[in-house]
Structures are given as C-alpha cells and as structure tokens.
Design an enzyme around this catalytic site. Sequence first.
Site, PDB file in Angstrom:
ATOM      1  N   ALA A  23       8.429 125.472  46.673  1.00  0.00           N
ATOM      2  CA  ALA A  23       8.534 125.315  45.232  1.00  0.00           C
ATOM      3  C   ALA A  23       9.996 125.439  44.816  1.00  0.00           C
ATOM      4  O   ALA A  23      10.786 126.130  45.463  1.00  0.00           O
ATOM      5  CB  ALA A  23       7.696 126.368  44.521  1.00  0.00           C
ATOM      6  N   LYS A  24      10.372 124.753  43.747  1.00  0.00           N
ATOM      7  CA  LYS A  24      11.732 124.860  43.214  1.00  0.00           C
ATOM      8  C   LYS A  24      11.728 125.893  42.084  1.00  0.00           C
ATOM      9  O   LYS A  24      11.152 125.671  41.025  1.00  0.00           O
ATOM     10  CB  LYS A  24      12.239 123.512  42.698  1.00  0.00           C
ATOM     11  CG  LYS A  24      13.701 123.540  42.289  1.00  0.00           C
ATOM     12  CD  LYS A  24      14.177 122.181  41.840  1.00  0.00           C
ATOM     13  CE  LYS A  24      15.672 122.228  41.533  1.00  0.00           C
ATOM     14  NZ  LYS A  24      16.005 123.240  40.504  1.00  0.00           N
ATOM     15  N   TRP A  25      12.373 127.022  42.341  1.00  0.00           N
ATOM     16  CA  TRP A  25      12.369 128.136  41.402  1.00  0.00           C
ATOM     17  C   TRP A  25      13.393 127.934  40.298  1.00  0.00           C
ATOM     18  O   TRP A  25      14.490 127.412  40.543  1.00  0.00           O
ATOM     19  CB  TRP A  25      12.642 129.439  42.154  1.00  0.00           C
ATOM     20  CG  TRP A  25      11.603 129.694  43.181  1.00  0.00           C
ATOM     21  CD1 TRP A  25      11.593 129.249  44.475  1.00  0.00           C
ATOM     22  CD2 TRP A  25      10.375 130.404  42.993  1.00  0.00           C
ATOM     23  NE1 TRP A  25      10.430 129.635  45.104  1.00  0.00           N
ATOM     24  CE2 TRP A  25       9.672 130.347  44.217  1.00  0.00           C
ATOM     25  CE3 TRP A  25       9.817 131.082  41.918  1.00  0.00           C
ATOM     26  CZ2 TRP A  25       8.431 130.949  44.385  1.00  0.00           C
ATOM     27  CZ3 TRP A  25       8.591 131.680  42.082  1.00  0.00           C
ATOM     28  CH2 TRP A  25       7.906 131.611  43.312  1.00  0.00           C
ATOM     29  N   ASP A 170      10.028 124.499  38.795  1.00  0.00           N
ATOM     30  CA  ASP A 170      10.842 123.346  38.425  1.00  0.00           C
ATOM     31  C   ASP A 170      10.560 122.095  39.237  1.00  0.00           C
ATOM     32  O   ASP A 170      11.217 121.090  39.056  1.00  0.00           O
ATOM     33  CB  ASP A 170      12.313 123.752  38.613  1.00  0.00           C
ATOM     34  CG  ASP A 170      13.232 123.064  37.638  1.00  0.00           C
ATOM     35  OD1 ASP A 170      12.732 122.402  36.723  1.00  0.00           O
ATOM     36  OD2 ASP A 170      14.455 123.175  37.807  1.00  0.00           O
TER      37      ASP A 170
END
Length: 349
Positions: A23-25, A170
Amino acid sequence: MPPVKPMLAKSVKKIPPGMQYEAKWDGFRAIVHRDGDEVVIGSRTGKPLTRYFPEVVDAVRENLPERCVVDGEIVVAYDGRLDFDRLSERIHPAASRVRLLAERTPAALIAFDLLALGDDSLLDTPQADRRTVLEAALAGASAPVHLAPSTTDPARAREWFEQYEGAGLDGVVAKPLDAPYRPDVRAMYKIKHERTADCVVAGYRFHKSGPVVGSLLLGLYDDSGALQHVGVCAAFPMKRRAELVAELEPLLIDADDHPWRAWAEAEAHAGARLPGAPSRWSGKKDMSWVPLRPERVCEVAYDHMEGDRFRHTAQWRRWRPDRTPDSCTYAQLEEVVRYDLAQVLAGGG
C-alpha cells in the site's frame, strides 16, 4: 550514516506484473537510524524529523533491532483512517507543543524496507531478500511500529488499491523483486487514484520566474452556497503561463468584491478554506494572489481528497464553457467507501 535519501517511485497507470506490492502510505517518508539508544529520523530531503516525534523515537528503541536502518512512513491515524492534517501539525517550533501533540495525536511508524542490520549494509541485497530479513527483524514489534503489508499477488494488490483508499491510503507501490535499494532514484512504481472534477477558477498566483501564471486557485461551492478554496492546479508549459495572464485579464476584480476578500485576515481561516493562509510550510514564501471573478470553470484531475480539499496539486485538463460556476459543488465528488485502518495494519502481521 545519516542522512540517507530514500528510494523513490515513478508514476504508472496500471499495476505491473511480477513484483512485490505494498500500500502507498500518506504520511512523512522517514529513514530511521538506530544505534543503541541513539535514534535519528531523516526526512525525504535528508533533514531530521527526530525532534518532532518523540513517541516514535521511544517506539524505535523498544521495537527495532539494536543497530539498523529502516525505511518507512510516519503517519497519524484519527477516527480509523490516516489524517495528514493532524500529522502536519506536528512540525512545530515549540517543544512544548510537540510534546502535547505527541500525547493527543500520537504518530506511528510503518516499516517497509531494511537498509542495514548490525554491521551489514543491505543496499545491494535484492528486494525480495530484504523483505524476508525485515519480516524476521520486526517479528516481535508492536504498535506503534508496524510492518507494512506486502504481497506478490497482483490480484491482491488490486483489492488493496480499491479498498485501502477508504482508510486514507494513497494507492499501491510496486517494487521489482530482484532490485537493490537505490537511494534518491526512481526505481519503484506507484499507482495512484485519478479522478476529475469541475472547479471554479477564482484567482491565480504568479510564477516565481516572473509575471506569468504559476497556479490557478480552484473553488467548489459548499451546501451553504459559499465558495471554498479546494486547492490549485499547475504544471503549465511556460508559453501557456504567459497566455493565461492575457486570457484571464477580463476577469480581474477588486479584492474587496471577491468571495475570498477576507483571506488576509488570520481569523478568517478558522472557519473556511481560503487561499493565502499563513502556514509554517510556506515560511516567507509570497502567498499573495490575483483575484478573479468566479465565472470560469475548468476540469482538473486529482488523486484524492484530504478533508474538504485536494490532497495534492491538481492537474489541468481543459476549460468547461458548458458548465456554470454554481454547478461546481462538492456533490460531484466521488465518496470513497470507508475502510478500517486497523484492518490494513493487521495485514502486515
């Protein structure tokens, strides 16, 4: 030794096959150095973040290996999702304020890569092997240090892309399995959400290079009929920046007649989204702007909302002469289905 700049990602439209996916944090990228009790947290630019997150420093001492360098993201969660506004408040010059916010809105560290362990540098170690070592190193870690969920299944990555936005994340990051760690190089891939919205153009700021348009100020009408500042769009070619000055000249208006005429008054920013708000991020940067009659509508692309505004700079698409300004409301925006951040974090073990 610090500073070390993180490996970066280039934007692509689709999730590429055959990679490791995370996941894009949406937080502050952080390179964390620990040597015994000594902890240094470096930002993406290399500047230290250590003093702003004392609770993360304590958590690093309790949860990370005695000597290591970890790549991760510092985030703040509120009401079950990431909250970038509350995270940004932590960058404050007063130590007393930092301590207070550390108690009220404590931050967490999401660890997703390992650059060194003990005496060994892992920069030349393939990504898949670094992940294995990272999982072993953080096997006993507990909140607020979390191991970022990871998968090599593209179908699972697509599920994350669709679901995790509801928890404030994100998008998705893809990392080649055999790649070494390359500081300050765009050696990974990021896949972010993109949507469009029709916005009122209510003003512009000049570009730093001279009297050409730097960015357009965008507005949307709320339920009460007030025009709220939701962000900016930029990244025009230099020729187009000059053309926009002439194109928008007929819309110039006296500031006293503009819906955002109170922008210069600090107290006016408490209850509304106005441009030019004083900010610790802007410093001495000139945040003044040129007011326009809010009569023209443009279509912009954006990735996601942070509260009632665009999280990042929107991208210009086109003028919309077929749309009236009063039709540009928040109602047109897609509402993301909420997703519990705790379920995201649980995926990392």
